[in-house]
Design a protein around this motif. Sequence first.
Motif, PDB file in Angstrom:
ATOM      1  N   ALA A  99       0.796  -1.120   0.167  1.00 56.43           N
ATOM      2  CA  ALA A  99      -0.084   0.054  -0.002  1.00 56.43           C
ATOM      3  C   ALA A  99       0.986   1.136  -0.016  1.00 56.43           C
ATOM      4  CB  ALA A  99      -0.922   0.153   1.236  1.00 56.43           C
ATOM      5  N   ARG A 100       1.986   1.059   0.622  1.00 52.64           N
ATOM      6  CA  ARG A 100       3.009   2.331   0.757  1.00 52.64           C
ATOM      7  C   ARG A 100       4.042   2.341  -0.408  1.00 52.64           C
ATOM      8  NH1 ARG A 100      -0.827   2.692   3.631  1.00 52.64           N
ATOM      9  NH2 ARG A 100      -0.669   3.618   5.974  1.00 52.64           N
ATOM     10  N   GLY A 101       4.033   1.385  -1.206  1.00 53.25           N
ATOM     11  CA  GLY A 101       4.854   1.413  -2.295  1.00 53.25           C
ATOM     12  C   GLY A 101       6.361   1.022  -1.860  1.00 53.25           C
ATOM     13  N   VAL A 102       6.492   0.341  -0.834  1.00 57.87           N
ATOM     14  CA  VAL A 102       7.625  -0.156  -0.347  1.00 57.87           C
ATOM     15  C   VAL A 102       8.369  -1.231  -1.012  1.00 57.87           C
ATOM     16  CG1 VAL A 102       9.078  -1.044   1.768  1.00 57.87           C
ATOM     17  CG2 VAL A 102       7.169   0.905   1.966  1.00 57.87           C
ATOM     18  N   THR A 103       9.660  -1.035  -1.568  1.00 53.54           N
ATOM     19  CA  THR A 103      10.363  -2.241  -2.364  1.00 53.54           C
ATOM     20  C   THR A 103      11.682  -2.443  -1.595  1.00 53.54           C
ATOM     21  OG1 THR A 103      11.369  -0.321  -3.748  1.00 53.54           O
ATOM     22  CG2 THR A 103       9.308  -1.517  -4.445  1.00 53.54           C
ATOM     23  N   LEU A 104      12.067  -1.773  -0.317  1.00 49.53           N
ATOM     24  CA  LEU A 104      13.216  -2.046   0.323  1.00 49.53           C
ATOM     25  C   LEU A 104      12.987  -1.734   1.975  1.00 49.53           C
ATOM     26  CD1 LEU A 104      16.237  -2.715   0.664  1.00 49.53           C
ATOM     27  CD2 LEU A 104      16.691  -0.247   0.328  1.00 49.53           C
ATOM     28  N   ALA A 105      12.968  -2.826   2.590  1.00 50.36           N
ATOM     29  CA  ALA A 105      12.901  -2.902   4.095  1.00 50.36           C
ATOM     30  C   ALA A 105      14.353  -3.127   4.797  1.00 50.36           C
ATOM     31  CB  ALA A 105      11.907  -3.644   4.449  1.00 50.36           C
ATOM     32  N   VAL A 106      14.678  -2.283   5.834  1.00 46.61           N
ATOM     33  CA  VAL A 106      15.777  -2.675   6.543  1.00 46.61           C
ATOM     34  C   VAL A 106      15.361  -3.305   8.049  1.00 46.61           C
ATOM     35  CG1 VAL A 106      17.508  -1.114   5.448  1.00 46.61           C
ATOM     36  CG2 VAL A 106      16.004  -0.199   7.259  1.00 46.61           C
ATOM     37  N   LYS A 107      15.966  -4.259   8.553  1.00 48.21           N
ATOM     38  CA  LYS A 107      15.668  -4.616   9.731  1.00 48.21           C
ATOM     39  C   LYS A 107      16.740  -4.701  10.978  1.00 48.21           C
ATOM     40  CE  LYS A 107      13.818  -8.741  10.325  1.00 48.21           C
ATOM     41  NZ  LYS A 107      14.086 -10.107  10.112  1.00 48.21           N
ATOM     42  N   SER A 108      16.327  -4.617  12.097  1.00 46.34           N
ATOM     43  CA  SER A 108      17.227  -4.851  13.086  1.00 46.34           C
ATOM     44  C   SER A 108      16.888  -6.341  13.696  1.00 46.34           C
ATOM     45  CB  SER A 108      16.974  -3.858  14.183  1.00 46.34           C
ATOM     46  OG  SER A 108      15.799  -3.708  14.683  1.00 46.34           O
ATOM     47  N   LYS A 109      17.757  -6.496  14.439  1.00 45.29           N
ATOM     48  CA  LYS A 109      17.634  -8.053  14.911  1.00 45.29           C
ATOM     49  C   LYS A 109      16.261  -8.382  15.493  1.00 45.29           C
ATOM     50  CE  LYS A 109      20.324  -9.204  18.216  1.00 45.29           C
ATOM     51  NZ  LYS A 109      21.701  -9.294  18.631  1.00 45.29           N
ATOM     52  N   SER A 110      15.638  -9.571  15.022  1.00 43.71           N
ATOM     53  CA  SER A 110      14.466  -9.961  15.775  1.00 43.71           C
ATOM     54  C   SER A 110      14.425 -11.496  15.646  1.00 43.71           C
ATOM     55  CB  SER A 110      13.175  -9.139  15.121  1.00 43.71           C
ATOM     56  OG  SER A 110      11.999  -9.841  15.116  1.00 43.71           O
ATOM     57  N   MET A 111      14.315 -12.179  16.717  1.00 43.34           N
ATOM     58  CA  MET A 111      13.966 -13.608  16.377  1.00 43.34           C
ATOM     59  C   MET A 111      12.319 -13.830  16.371  1.00 43.34           C
ATOM     60  SD  MET A 111      16.808 -15.173  17.175  1.00 43.34           S
ATOM     61  CE  MET A 111      15.880 -16.908  17.250  1.00 43.34           C
ATOM     62  N   LEU A 112      11.540 -12.944  16.674  1.00 42.30           N
ATOM     63  CA  LEU A 112      10.269 -13.230  16.405  1.00 42.30           C
ATOM     64  C   LEU A 112       9.945 -13.348  14.659  1.00 42.30           C
ATOM     65  CD1 LEU A 112       7.396 -13.759  17.009  1.00 42.30           C
ATOM     66  CD2 LEU A 112       7.126 -11.199  17.633  1.00 42.30           C
ATOM     67  N   THR A 113      10.681 -12.142  14.107  1.00 41.72           N
ATOM     68  CA  THR A 113      10.673 -12.371  12.610  1.00 41.72           C
ATOM     69  C   THR A 113      11.311 -13.498  12.130  1.00 41.72           C
ATOM     70  OG1 THR A 113      12.525 -11.088  12.233  1.00 41.72           O
ATOM     71  CG2 THR A 113      10.533  -9.766  12.672  1.00 41.72           C
ATOM     72  N   GLU A 114      12.072 -14.132  12.590  1.00 38.08           N
ATOM     73  CA  GLU A 114      12.691 -15.315  12.273  1.00 38.08           C
ATOM     74  C   GLU A 114      11.552 -16.525  12.380  1.00 38.08           C
ATOM     75  OE1 GLU A 114      15.483 -15.841  10.877  1.00 38.08           O
ATOM     76  OE2 GLU A 114      16.788 -13.934  11.215  1.00 38.08           O
ATOM     77  N   GLU A 115      11.040 -16.352  13.609  1.00 36.74           N
ATOM     78  CA  GLU A 115       9.976 -17.549  13.914  1.00 36.74           C
ATOM     79  C   GLU A 115       8.799 -17.379  12.917  1.00 36.74           C
ATOM     80  OE1 GLU A 115       6.643 -17.456  16.922  1.00 36.74           O
ATOM     81  OE2 GLU A 115       8.449 -16.878  17.930  1.00 36.74           O
ATOM     82  N   ILE A 116       8.320 -16.155  12.417  1.00 33.48           N
ATOM     83  CA  ILE A 116       7.274 -16.344  11.565  1.00 33.48           C
ATOM     84  C   ILE A 116       7.593 -16.351  10.110  1.00 33.48           C
ATOM     85  CG2 ILE A 116       5.830 -14.883  13.272  1.00 33.48           C
ATOM     86  CD1 ILE A 116       6.356 -12.408  11.623  1.00 33.48           C
ATOM     87  N   GLY A 117       9.153 -15.977   9.712  1.00 30.93           N
ATOM     88  CA  GLY A 117       9.455 -16.326   8.499  1.00 30.93           C
ATOM     89  C   GLY A 117       9.209 -15.015   7.724  1.00 30.93           C
ATOM     90  N   LEU A 118       9.343 -13.964   8.246  1.00 30.48           N
ATOM     91  CA  LEU A 118       8.860 -12.644   7.656  1.00 30.48           C
ATOM     92  C   LEU A 118       9.724 -12.437   6.314  1.00 30.48           C
ATOM     93  CD1 LEU A 118       7.148 -10.002   7.638  1.00 30.48           C
ATOM     94  CD2 LEU A 118       8.807  -9.082   9.109  1.00 30.48           C
ATOM     95  N   ASN A 119      11.045 -12.499   6.625  1.00 29.14           N
ATOM     96  CA  ASN A 119      12.050 -12.225   5.457  1.00 29.14           C
ATOM     97  C   ASN A 119      11.514 -12.846   4.111  1.00 29.14           C
ATOM     98  OD1 ASN A 119      13.595 -10.806   7.362  1.00 29.14           O
ATOM     99  ND2 ASN A 119      15.527 -11.407   6.652  1.00 29.14           N
TER     100      ASN A 119
END
Length: 731
Positions: A99-119
């Motif tokens: 919706a916001r036209g995002v094509t690049l995201a930067v991340k800081s460390k997050s085990m929860l995003t690893e858990e849900i397979g966000l990347n």
Amino acid sequence: MFGRSSLKRRIQKALNDPHLRIALERASTTFRSRWETAFAGQDHELLRKRLREIKEYSIANLPDLAERFKQEAEKVGVMVYEAKDAEEANRYIANLARARGVTLAVKSKSMLTEEIGLNRYLEERGVRVVETDLGEWIVQLAGERPSHMLAPAVHKTREEVARLFSQTTGQELPPDTSKLVQVARQQLRQFFIEAGMGISGANIAIAESGTLVIVSNEGNARLVTGLPPIHVAVVGYEKIVPRLEEAMAILKVLIPTCMGQRLSSYVSLISGPSRTGDIEFDLTTGVHGPTEVHVVLVDNGRNRLRQEAEFREALYCVRCGACLNICPVYEAVGGHVFGQVHIGGIGSILTAFLNNLSEAAEIEQLCLGCGACVEVCPAIIDIPRMILSLRSRLVADRGLPWIKRLALRGILAEPTRLQSVFKIASVAQRPFTGGDAFIRHLPFNPAVTRFRSLPALAYRPLRERLTLETPSSSQPQGKAAFYAGCLLDWVYPESGEAVVAILKSMGVAVSFPSAQTCCGIPAIYSGDMATAVELARQNIVALEDDGADYIITACPSCGEALKRYFVSLNITTPEWQERARALAAKTFDLSEFLVNVLRSSVNESKGEAPTETVRRITYHDPCHLRRGLGVHREPRLLLSGMAGYELVEMPQPDLCCGLGGTYSFDYPGISQHILEHKLANIAATEASIVVTGCPGCLLQLRGGLDKQGSPVEVWHTADILARCLHADILS
């Protein structure tokens, strides 16, 4: 899901990787030295108890706190979305990016995003995700998962990182940490500026103000949450606490535990999007920081875990990684062996509830049960207890393998049959011993004797060698029933005789209840609680019938069974529970009994002065004695009180020896790695005798030293006490 053969292959691959061993040993050494100084001048136990209280309250009141957090966060302009599972969380973030036209995201460390397979989810939908934490960026470049919840790339040496960065940048880079960090800074800087979305986790979420607390050292978390126009925080419900006061109390113990320092470089408190009131105090959002802040509160099995009384304390975990840093198994094989996002003992519990029970079925077996994790955990989480409960649940769900079922229910639970098996084995072993005290090679299972020799069984067990009479002392110190356990009965009966001799020399009447049998620890550690309950009842009856004032053990595993597990087992009736508690109250380890009950410090040696070759001794703390029974000071008081002996502490005297009951037979490679570490620590003392209070440790240490051809002897505490007291050994 990974099968057992796959797990074995991963273990062997890890054990054969010299780079992994170097990296993990470096990290472990660094952690221990920093951890020991991090809490200098502070009451570590008080800080831990406070954190535990906060987490207990917060998890108990989580629904109300979550609702309060959502209300307060929305008041300051945060958009809060509650996701029941990984799919809902990922979908929300992906839809927002589109919706916001995002094509690049930067991340800081997050085990929860690893858990849900966000990347992967975002990449599949056209959003490039760049990890900005140095460790996370390293494993992203390598195409790997994090191997540690705090230090994702701890499994890689600086030499390996230099090669990886050289491939990425196209320039030859030296294995110099400061230069490698500078390369990462240069490579990542532009991504922060160009990103349309920053994604973070949170260490703490404060209900009273809707505030996120993020702790970091690198500075990347502030760039991720401050530069892109949209900040998305992915937060597990368990991170919510009531007030700022509780958040600060958590930080006081979290940061030193994580980083070995009083305060991290950055502690960010984020309450809504950036805003200013500099023009007529008119509060306006969207200044230099993000114009939008979204918090995705993720359940993904956490509420189910919260409903489980036996496992709820897993939600108290603050993801500091200390349990991994102190774990001897992790140091041997690293985190990738677990094959899951959540690793280590705590990871087994989280995997069982945040994924499913079957995915935890193999990795929970990797826990040795040494209990070192509990000592360093800032929330005092009893991971070993939960592992045993998980094994019990798995057995209830799947049943026992037929070999274990035969061994535990067909032999162990039947005292007469158990004694017969020992008797037959003591005769059948002769082709393998050659009349020696050790079995140095087993052709049908060579791995278990490759790194240590096994002891031969005694042809005459302790129960057949003892002839007990009431001592002639006019004022005996009461009557003690000696609960020997299987190893002192059938493997080291001479040490059992030493226990009896010591007690008699102290004026204690000693009995050996003939109906005593296995304490049930093998069944408990296999998850077979039905057999454990049956053995508990048999032993309670046997020891009650003896009518002794005290129960004395010289095997900490047995002592912990009598004092702890008999009481906690579901014996079903209040009467049995009361009987178990009464038995526990009068059960003592030998050294504990001598020091705390008889008030004996054995300050004088009544025997011959030790020769020069045995003047220097060192002591190994058995896991079940030090952590299970809390006996640490007593054996040292006894040993240091002996004239002529010099007690020299080895490095890490409480490091597990690697036996773990049947663990060393199931995972001999891991056991070997841990034992080699322990033997190196022993060698560093230049002691000629190692003393320990556990027959299991005696087995492992004697066997390892024999395999090395070492002249160092290993004695049970009872052996050296009997020698110094010059007590006559019964025959």
